[in-house]
Design an enzyme around this catalytic site. Structure first.
Site, PDB file in Angstrom:
ATOM      1  N   HIS A 137       0.811  -1.229   0.000  1.00 16.46           N
ATOM      2  CA  HIS A 137       0.000   0.000   0.000  1.00 16.46           C
ATOM      3  C   HIS A 137       0.845   1.281   0.000  1.00 16.46           C
ATOM      4  O   HIS A 137       1.900   1.353   0.625  1.00 16.46           O
ATOM      5  CB  HIS A 137      -0.933  -0.001   1.214  1.00 16.46           C
ATOM      6  CG  HIS A 137      -0.165   0.056   2.501  1.00 16.46           C
ATOM      7  ND1 HIS A 137       0.198   1.248   3.095  1.00 16.46           N
ATOM      8  CD2 HIS A 137       0.336  -0.922   3.282  1.00 16.46           C
ATOM      9  CE1 HIS A 137       0.863   1.001   4.194  1.00 16.46           C
ATOM     10  NE2 HIS A 137       0.982  -0.307   4.328  1.00 16.46           N
ATOM     11  N   HIS A 146      12.515  -0.458 -12.349  1.00 19.77           N
ATOM     12  CA  HIS A 146      12.306  -1.898 -12.551  1.00 19.77           C
ATOM     13  C   HIS A 146      12.352  -2.577 -11.185  1.00 19.77           C
ATOM     14  O   HIS A 146      13.381  -2.536 -10.504  1.00 19.77           O
ATOM     15  CB  HIS A 146      13.396  -2.460 -13.468  1.00 19.77           C
ATOM     16  CG  HIS A 146      13.328  -3.945 -13.692  1.00 19.77           C
ATOM     17  ND1 HIS A 146      14.188  -4.600 -14.548  1.00 19.77           N
ATOM     18  CD2 HIS A 146      12.521  -4.899 -13.186  1.00 19.77           C
ATOM     19  CE1 HIS A 146      13.895  -5.906 -14.552  1.00 19.77           C
ATOM     20  NE2 HIS A 146      12.891  -6.099 -13.724  1.00 19.77           N
TER      21      HIS A 146
HETATM   22  C1  LIG Z   1      24.388  -5.309  -7.266  1.00 16.14           C
HETATM   23  C2  LIG Z   1      24.948  -5.734  -8.603  1.00 16.14           C
HETATM   24  C3  LIG Z   1      24.339  -4.892  -9.723  1.00 16.14           C
HETATM   25  C4  LIG Z   1      26.445  -5.486  -8.522  1.00 16.14           C
HETATM   26  O1  LIG Z   1      27.050  -5.876  -9.681  1.00 16.14           O
HETATM   27  P1  LIG Z   1      28.583  -5.450  -9.918  1.00 16.14           P
HETATM   28  O2  LIG Z   1      28.708  -3.955  -9.909  1.00 16.14           O
HETATM   29  O3  LIG Z   1      29.033  -6.185 -11.129  1.00 16.14           O
HETATM   30  O4  LIG Z   1      29.297  -5.927  -8.587  1.00 16.14           O
HETATM   31  P2  LIG Z   1      30.380  -7.095  -8.385  1.00 16.14           P
HETATM   32  O5  LIG Z   1      29.870  -8.412  -8.848  1.00 16.14           O
HETATM   33  O6  LIG Z   1      31.697  -6.576  -8.896  1.00 16.14           O
HETATM   34  O7  LIG Z   1      30.438  -7.158  -6.793  1.00 16.14           O
HETATM   35  C5  LIG Z   1      30.998  -6.119  -5.998  1.00 16.14           C
HETATM   36  C6  LIG Z   1      30.943  -6.573  -4.530  1.00 16.14           C
HETATM   37  O8  LIG Z   1      29.557  -6.615  -4.112  1.00 16.14           O
HETATM   38  C7  LIG Z   1      29.195  -7.947  -3.710  1.00 16.14           C
HETATM   39  N1  LIG Z   1      27.845  -8.183  -4.237  1.00 16.14           N
HETATM   40  C8  LIG Z   1      27.411  -8.021  -5.523  1.00 16.14           C
HETATM   41  N2  LIG Z   1      26.103  -8.278  -5.616  1.00 16.14           N
HETATM   42  C9  LIG Z   1      25.703  -8.631  -4.378  1.00 16.14           C
HETATM   43  C10 LIG Z   1      24.451  -9.004  -3.861  1.00 16.14           C
HETATM   44  N3  LIG Z   1      23.359  -9.057  -4.630  1.00 16.14           N
HETATM   45  N4  LIG Z   1      24.379  -9.278  -2.530  1.00 16.14           N
HETATM   46  C11 LIG Z   1      25.477  -9.214  -1.734  1.00 16.14           C
HETATM   47  N5  LIG Z   1      26.695  -8.857  -2.183  1.00 16.14           N
HETATM   48  C12 LIG Z   1      26.811  -8.579  -3.490  1.00 16.14           C
HETATM   49  C13 LIG Z   1      30.230  -8.853  -4.368  1.00 16.14           C
HETATM   50  O9  LIG Z   1      30.372 -10.053  -3.609  1.00 16.14           O
HETATM   51  C14 LIG Z   1      31.469  -7.980  -4.294  1.00 16.14           C
HETATM   52  O10 LIG Z   1      31.957  -7.996  -2.972  1.00 16.14           O
HETATM   53  P3  LIG Z   1      33.531  -7.881  -2.634  1.00 16.14           P
HETATM   54  O11 LIG Z   1      33.985  -6.564  -3.189  1.00 16.14           O
HETATM   55  O12 LIG Z   1      33.580  -7.979  -1.155  1.00 16.14           O
HETATM   56  O13 LIG Z   1      34.168  -9.035  -3.354  1.00 16.14           O
HETATM   57  C15 LIG Z   1      24.639  -7.251  -8.920  1.00 16.14           C
HETATM   58  O14 LIG Z   1      25.510  -8.105  -8.187  1.00 16.14           O
HETATM   59  C16 LIG Z   1      23.194  -7.637  -8.601  1.00 16.14           C
HETATM   60  O15 LIG Z   1      22.846  -8.105  -7.510  1.00 16.14           O
HETATM   61  N6  LIG Z   1      22.317  -7.421  -9.623  1.00 16.14           N
HETATM   62  C17 LIG Z   1      20.906  -7.730  -9.534  1.00 16.14           C
HETATM   63  C18 LIG Z   1      20.497  -8.554 -10.743  1.00 16.14           C
HETATM   64  C19 LIG Z   1      19.045  -8.880 -10.744  1.00 16.14           C
HETATM   65  O16 LIG Z   1      18.417  -9.144  -9.729  1.00 16.14           O
HETATM   66  N7  LIG Z   1      18.453  -8.846 -11.938  1.00 16.14           N
HETATM   67  C20 LIG Z   1      17.048  -9.095 -12.097  1.00 16.14           C
HETATM   68  C21 LIG Z   1      16.747  -9.219 -13.562  1.00 16.14           C
HETATM   69  S1  LIG Z   1      15.039  -9.496 -13.856  1.00 16.14           S
END
Ligand SMILES: CC(C)(COP(=O)(O)OP(=O)(O)OC[C@H]1O[C@@H](n2cnc3c(N)ncnc32)[C@H](O)[C@@H]1OP(=O)(O)O)[C@@H](O)C(=O)NCCC(=O)NCCS
Length: 213
Positions: A137, A146
């Site tokens: 709500h 998104h």
């Molecule tokens: C948040 C996000 C965008 C970061 O991507 P990125 O910039 O490429 O980040 P990296 O993979 O380089 O990770 C950087 C740090 O964050 C941490 N991290 C990344 N995503 C995380 C998550 N979802 N939860 C916890 N930690 C996360 C990594 O372990 C890394 O930690 P470190 O520096 O201690 O090693 C991506 O991981 C994510 O969660 N995307 C969501 C995708 C999604 O749900 N899509 C839906 C499509 S319908």
């Protein structure tokens, strides 16, 4: 049965497949899929495929458009490039979604299977409310945002323009998330999030001052 409403999809990808299902669940018909990956025109199973600029030639008065592209910034660029009146964009709501009568959903927004949009929610234009997400709500979600699958926005949450909330994230009540943020999958957001940042984890912490813009 009356005449089925006809829709042109912009974007032909994995994301657009779910939108196609949602459009069909509403008994509407897709007449064209335009994507700049197509450099020649084809016509198969009564669906035209070709590059995006051809929309000018095939868009008739009673045909509606949906931008079926997952990237928030690309969706915004295409809307600016096409410069169509906002009423030309269809609202696509899968017939399994549950939508409160007191909510308001903008033009070009897609609500995927199983999503729940509860009382007094306001959702802007060209947003994606993805599969099985819960928008409680009084939430306000601005244009081009998104909300990914299985995400839970509890009551009174605000999500700014272009922000991406990753799959399975939970946002506690009353939180304000700025514009063009990137919230990691599975995050628990328990404090306000500044615009143009990336946060991850439980509880969500800042990893990048950049975001999606
Ligand atoms: C948040 C996000 C965008 C970061 O991507 P990125 O910039 O490429 O980040 P990296 O993979 O380089 O990770 C950087 C740090 O964050 C941490 N991290 C990344 N995503 C995380 C998550 N979802 N939860 C916890 N930690 C996360 C990594 O372990 C890394 O930690 P470190 O520096 O201690 O090693 C991506 O991981 C994510 O969660 N995307 C969501 C995708 C999604 O749900 N899509 C839906 C499509 S319908």
């Amino acid at each position: 049965m009356g005449i089925l409403e006809r829709i042109i999809l912009i974007g032909d990808s994995g994301h657009s497949k779910v939108i196609e299902d949602s459009i069909r669940s509403q008994n509407r018909v897709i007449i064209a899929k335009l994507d700049d990956k197509y450099n020649k025109n084809t016509y198969e199973h009564q669906v035209f495929k070709g590059p995006i600029h051809l929309i000018k030639e095939i868009l008739e008065d009673d045909v509606m458009v949906v931008i079926a592209i997952g990237s928030n910034s690309v969706r915004k660029q295409i809307v600016e490039r096409l410069a169509l009146p906002k009423e030309k964009y269809a609202k696509v709501i899968h017939n399994s979604a549950i939508i409160s009568n007191s909510s308001n959903i903008g033009f070009g927004t897609v609500v995927m299977p199983g999503a729940v949009v509860n009382a007094d929610v306001s959702i802007g234009n060209h947003t994606i409310i993805n599969t099985n997400s819960v928008i409680e709500h009084d939430c306000v979600i601005e244009d081009f945002a998104h909300v990914s699958p299985a995400t839970i926005l509890t009551g009174n949450v605000k999500v700014g323009e272009g922000s991406h909330i990753g799959a399975g994230a939970t946002v506690i009540p009353g939180i304000e998330i700025g514009a063009w943020t990137n919230i990691g999958a599975g995050s628990a957001v328990i404090s306000n999030i500044e615009s143009n940042t990336t946060v991850v984890g439980v509880p969500a912490r800042l990893i990048e001052k950049e975001g999606l813009a």
